[in-house]
Design a protein around this motif. Structure first.
Motif, short mmCIF file in Angstrom:
data_model
loop_
_atom_site.label_atom_id
_atom_site.label_comp_id
_atom_site.label_asym_id
_atom_site.label_seq_id
_atom_site.Cartn_x
_atom_site.Cartn_y
_atom_site.Cartn_z
N VAL A 1 6.84 9.70 -2.80
CA VAL A 1 6.20 8.67 -2.00
C VAL A 1 4.70 8.69 -2.29
O VAL A 1 4.08 9.76 -2.34
N GLU A 2 4.13 7.51 -2.49
CA GLU A 2 2.69 7.36 -2.67
C GLU A 2 2.18 6.32 -1.68
O GLU A 2 2.84 5.30 -1.46
N THR B 1 -3.71 6.99 -2.64
CA THR B 1 -4.62 8.11 -2.38
C THR B 1 -3.92 9.32 -1.78
O THR B 1 -4.57 10.33 -1.52
N TRP B 2 -2.63 9.24 -1.53
CA TRP B 2 -1.85 10.35 -0.98
C TRP B 2 -0.46 10.28 -1.57
O TRP B 2 0.06 9.19 -1.84
N GLU B 3 0.13 11.46 -1.80
CA GLU B 3 1.50 11.48 -2.34
C GLU B 3 2.25 12.70 -1.84
O GLU B 3 1.66 13.68 -1.40
N ARG B 4 3.57 12.59 -1.94
CA ARG B 4 4.47 13.71 -1.62
C ARG B 4 5.70 13.58 -2.49
O ARG B 4 6.20 12.49 -2.74
N GLY B 5 6.19 14.71 -2.99
CA GLY B 5 7.44 14.73 -3.75
C GLY B 5 7.33 14.25 -5.19
O GLY B 5 8.30 13.75 -5.76
N ARG B 6 6.18 14.42 -5.81
CA ARG B 6 5.97 13.95 -7.19
C ARG B 6 7.08 14.47 -8.11
O ARG B 6 7.44 15.63 -8.08
N ASP C 1 0.82 -1.21 0.00
CA ASP C 1 0.00 0.00 0.00
C ASP C 1 0.86 1.26 0.00
O ASP C 1 0.33 2.36 0.10
N LYS C 2 2.17 1.09 -0.12
CA LYS C 2 3.10 2.23 -0.10
C LYS C 2 4.16 2.02 -1.17
O LYS C 2 4.67 0.92 -1.35
N LYS C 3 4.48 3.11 -1.86
CA LYS C 3 5.51 3.07 -2.91
C LYS C 3 6.49 4.22 -2.65
O LYS C 3 6.08 5.37 -2.54
N GLY C 4 7.76 3.87 -2.53
CA GLY C 4 8.79 4.87 -2.27
C GLY C 4 9.02 5.06 -0.78
O GLY C 4 8.23 4.65 0.06
N GLY C 5 10.16 5.67 -0.47
CA GLY C 5 10.48 5.93 0.93
C GLY C 5 10.82 4.67 1.70
O GLY C 5 10.99 3.59 1.13
N MET C 6 10.93 4.83 3.00
CA MET C 6 11.27 3.71 3.87
C MET C 6 10.07 2.79 4.08
O MET C 6 8.93 3.19 3.86
N LEU C 7 10.34 1.56 4.51
CA LEU C 7 9.26 0.63 4.81
C LEU C 7 8.39 1.19 5.93
O LEU C 7 8.87 1.89 6.83
#
Length: 195
Positions: free
Chosen positions: A182-183, A171-176, A136-142
């Motif tokens: 991160v999504e 449904t949420w993102e940062r740093g596109r 459910d998360k893509k990018g960034g740390m676990l």
């Protein structure tokens, strides 16, 4: 809900999907602004919990053919019974989870308590502020495993199923467009397993 493009986006979504009922969360707005949004989007009924500083703010909107009876409306959820002609009466909770991870257990305890309060068919929608699995998360740390485990335990104890998401997975993102993009899928719809 301040900039006009946000209201236009909301109007476009409504025009495309034609919902009879809609829950909007984290709009950082007040009742006066949401009344204008309601009238511009064709809804007649509205319940709003105003934002607390720079977080939260939730609104439930519905059309005239739906009868809504309020059960509770504190600062982080709107719990109602809905009645639609020729359909079974149901319970709907629009939900905004605790943003602070160290206090996330408040969200889970509230979900458990809400699950015990009524025996109607129940659906809960909104920003849970948590994910169920690493996918459910893509990018960034676990994502921290304790958050996954505790949220999954809560969903199981409350007797809820995660409903399938149609459309974009997150449904949420940062740093596109950056290396740090991160999504995450924070918004969910959960329903009682017996529904």
């Amino acid at each position: 809900m301040g900039p006009p493009w946000k209201i236009q986006f909301l109007q476009d979504v409504i025009r495309q999907h034609r919902p009879d009922l809609m829950f909007v969360c984290e709009m950082l707005s007040n009742s006066k602004k949401m009344k204008r949004v309601r009238s511009r989007t064709g809804f007649q009924g509205m319940l709003t919990v105003e934002a607390q500083g720079r977080s939260g703010g939730i609104t439930l909107l519905w059309k005239d053919q739906i009868h809504v009876s309020l059960l509770s409306m504190p600062n982080n959820h709107i719990d109602v019974v809905i009645s639609i002609p020729d359909m079974q009466i149901k319970r709907l909770t629009g939900f905004y989870g605790e943003p602070n991870r160290s206090q996330r257990r408040r969200t889970w305890e509230l979900l458990r308590n809400l699950s015990r309060e009524n025996n109607l068919p129940w659906c809960i929608i909104g920003d849970m502020k948590n994910i169920l699995q690493q996918e459910d998360k893509k990018g960034g740390m676990l994502y921290p495993q304790w958050l996954l485990d505790d949220f999954n335990d809560t969903i199981e104890e409350a007797g809820l199923n995660d409903l399938e998401l149609h459309g974009h997975q997150f449904t949420w993102e940062r740093g596109r467009g950056t290396y740090n993009w991160v999504e995450i899928r924070l918004d969910r719809a959960l329903a009682l397993k017996s529904v």
